[in-house]
Enzyme design. Sequence first.
Site, short mmCIF file in Angstrom:
data_model
loop_
_atom_site.label_atom_id
_atom_site.label_comp_id
_atom_site.label_asym_id
_atom_site.label_seq_id
_atom_site.Cartn_x
_atom_site.Cartn_y
_atom_site.Cartn_z
N LYS A 230 0.85 -1.20 0.00
CA LYS A 230 0.00 0.00 0.00
C LYS A 230 0.88 1.24 0.00
O LYS A 230 1.74 1.41 0.87
CB LYS A 230 -0.92 -0.01 1.23
CG LYS A 230 -1.72 1.28 1.43
CD LYS A 230 -2.71 1.17 2.59
CE LYS A 230 -3.34 2.52 2.92
NZ LYS A 230 -4.29 2.44 4.06
N ASP A 235 -2.61 10.04 4.09
CA ASP A 235 -4.02 9.66 4.20
C ASP A 235 -4.77 10.63 5.10
O ASP A 235 -4.76 10.50 6.32
CB ASP A 235 -4.13 8.22 4.74
CG ASP A 235 -5.57 7.74 4.83
OD1 ASP A 235 -6.46 8.41 4.28
OD2 ASP A 235 -5.79 6.67 5.45
N LYS A 242 -10.22 12.66 8.38
CA LYS A 242 -9.83 12.16 9.70
C LYS A 242 -9.78 13.30 10.71
O LYS A 242 -9.59 14.46 10.34
CB LYS A 242 -8.43 11.52 9.61
CG LYS A 242 -8.37 10.17 8.93
CD LYS A 242 -6.95 9.64 8.95
CE LYS A 242 -6.81 8.32 8.21
NZ LYS A 242 -7.47 7.19 8.88
N ASP A 253 1.53 6.04 5.79
CA ASP A 253 0.56 5.11 5.20
C ASP A 253 1.08 4.46 3.91
O ASP A 253 0.35 3.73 3.25
CB ASP A 253 -0.77 5.85 4.95
CG ASP A 253 -1.98 4.93 5.07
OD1 ASP A 253 -1.85 3.84 5.65
OD2 ASP A 253 -3.05 5.32 4.57
N ASP A 312 -12.26 7.11 3.55
CA ASP A 312 -11.09 6.82 4.38
C ASP A 312 -10.71 5.34 4.31
O ASP A 312 -9.65 4.94 4.79
CB ASP A 312 -11.37 7.24 5.83
CG ASP A 312 -10.11 7.33 6.66
OD1 ASP A 312 -9.01 7.29 6.07
OD2 ASP A 312 -10.23 7.45 7.89
N GLU A 314 -9.52 3.81 1.87
CA GLU A 314 -8.96 3.96 0.53
C GLU A 314 -7.93 2.88 0.20
O GLU A 314 -7.74 2.55 -0.97
CB GLU A 314 -8.31 5.35 0.39
CG GLU A 314 -6.88 5.50 0.94
CD GLU A 314 -6.76 5.27 2.43
OE1 GLU A 314 -7.77 5.40 3.14
OE2 GLU A 314 -5.65 4.93 2.91
N ARG A 316 -7.81 -0.42 0.71
CA ARG A 316 -8.34 -1.62 0.08
C ARG A 316 -8.77 -1.34 -1.36
O ARG A 316 -8.71 -2.21 -2.22
CB ARG A 316 -9.49 -2.18 0.92
CG ARG A 316 -10.70 -1.30 0.99
CD ARG A 316 -11.64 -1.65 2.14
NE ARG A 316 -11.14 -1.16 3.42
CZ ARG A 316 -11.78 -1.32 4.57
NH1 ARG A 316 -12.91 -1.99 4.63
NH2 ARG A 316 -11.26 -0.85 5.70
#
Length: 466
Positions: A230, A235, A242, A253, A312, A314, A316
């Site tokens: 990933k 993020d 968030k 991230d 959020d 994102e 996956r």
Amino acid sequence: MKYTFTPKALKNKDIATVTLATTASDVTVRTSDGRTVIELGVGKREEMTRRKLVNVIRKIVSLAKAANKKKVALDFFDLVFPHLHMTPTELGEMLSTNLEMANFEFVKYKSKPKEGWSTLAEVVVLGKLGSDVEKAVRKGKMIGEEVNKTRALANTPGGAMTPAILAQSAAEAAEGLPITTTVLGVREMEELGMGAVLGVGRGSDEEPKFIVMEYFGGMPDEKPVVLVGKGVTFDTGGLNLKSDTNMYEMHMDMSGGAAVIHALSLAAKLKLQKNVVALVPAVENMPSGSSYHPGDVLQGMSGKTVEVLNTDAEGRVILSDALCYAQKYKPRLVVDVATLTGAIHVALGAHASGLFTKDEELEGYFRKLGEESGDYLWPMPLWDEYESEIRGTFGDWANTGKSRYGGAINAALFLYQFTKDEKGKEAYPWVHLDIASRMTSADGEYLAKGAAGTPVRLLIKLLERF
Ligand code: BES
Ligand code: MN
Ligand code: ZN
């Protein structure tokens, strides 16, 4: 760090000699005629475990630093605990890997103090050692250095780490090595139908990239192991923004991406005779006038649609395109590595990453790799029962579960859908590692604050053996 080997103890005054004391559990620092001896209490020798030994090795570095020494000497045989059944080469590798990890500090953005950084410069390994052990120590050093490069990349602030810079970093990690690095831009991703990566990336001024690294050190007909990481360079959560506390550290991230990039370059440095591919979808998840919205339905490379319930979730979404892209290699195994869910942190605490696979044999194999490497893993279920959580209403699959429970499992089951071919059959054996719980170092690990560099140590053992 430099490693020197000598059978006899050295008397230089600038060296701190570390010995392990078996009875006490505290630390004594003695200086006699100007020489420093650090006695590190480790308790009863028969109670030593592999896990404790990792921390003992790292503590040596922090004690030497505290004593203001640049050089440390230690007796290799002090570290031999017969009941741990470790070969001398295994111990040699573990020793230098963990010394390197403990010696790392992320100082790129700090002014150098007058007296310089406190990091160690040299380790003298005492004892009559075979050349195989010395070789293992040098290999462990390479592993530790690669873990530290992973940490440096992950620690880089979001303002200085964009998808393009991550792609550039991948190219730099491959420099001088027999690795082919290809970076797909927006146009190429459009041609491939990667609507999932493109959808998440839309809100940012920074264009998404899809990084492909290939190291073919094995036989031409050998199917590769594909590592997927990933690569969310920051993020924010997107329109489902968030909160301040949750957004802190989200520059890390892309830790999974950093880990697979450096695991692949390490495989090349160690000249492993294996075929390995690393895939990193890289995006910045931002709120803006062009962001994807909650409720949007994205169609990815597989043709299946994703109903975005929360922008959020994102990770996956972008990984779904990467898992589909992986199919073109007809892989022997696909391992994805992702800081995917806060829920895995809730489930496991800070000392293990989540291990998800449908294959029981692989589950056992990975757990063992975890214990041996120090990148500890704990198994989580991927049962069909949870699938109803992520069935979409207006798209094929929803990117979050319907309830607030089992978040890490829902995310993993979402990914699972994209490991299947167009007939719905599993396209390859697959392991998912949710490393959100191990993104940063934990207290008591004798590692600098910030990125932990997991699971580079585990991946290199996997690539060596699998
Ligand atoms: N990158 C986060 C997960 C994360 C959280 C990693 C904390 C490391 C530390 C991920 O993209 C995310 O935001 N997940 C959400 C999913 C939710 C919206 C279903 C989460 O875990 O809250
Ligand atoms: Mn997120
Ligand atoms: Zn994320």
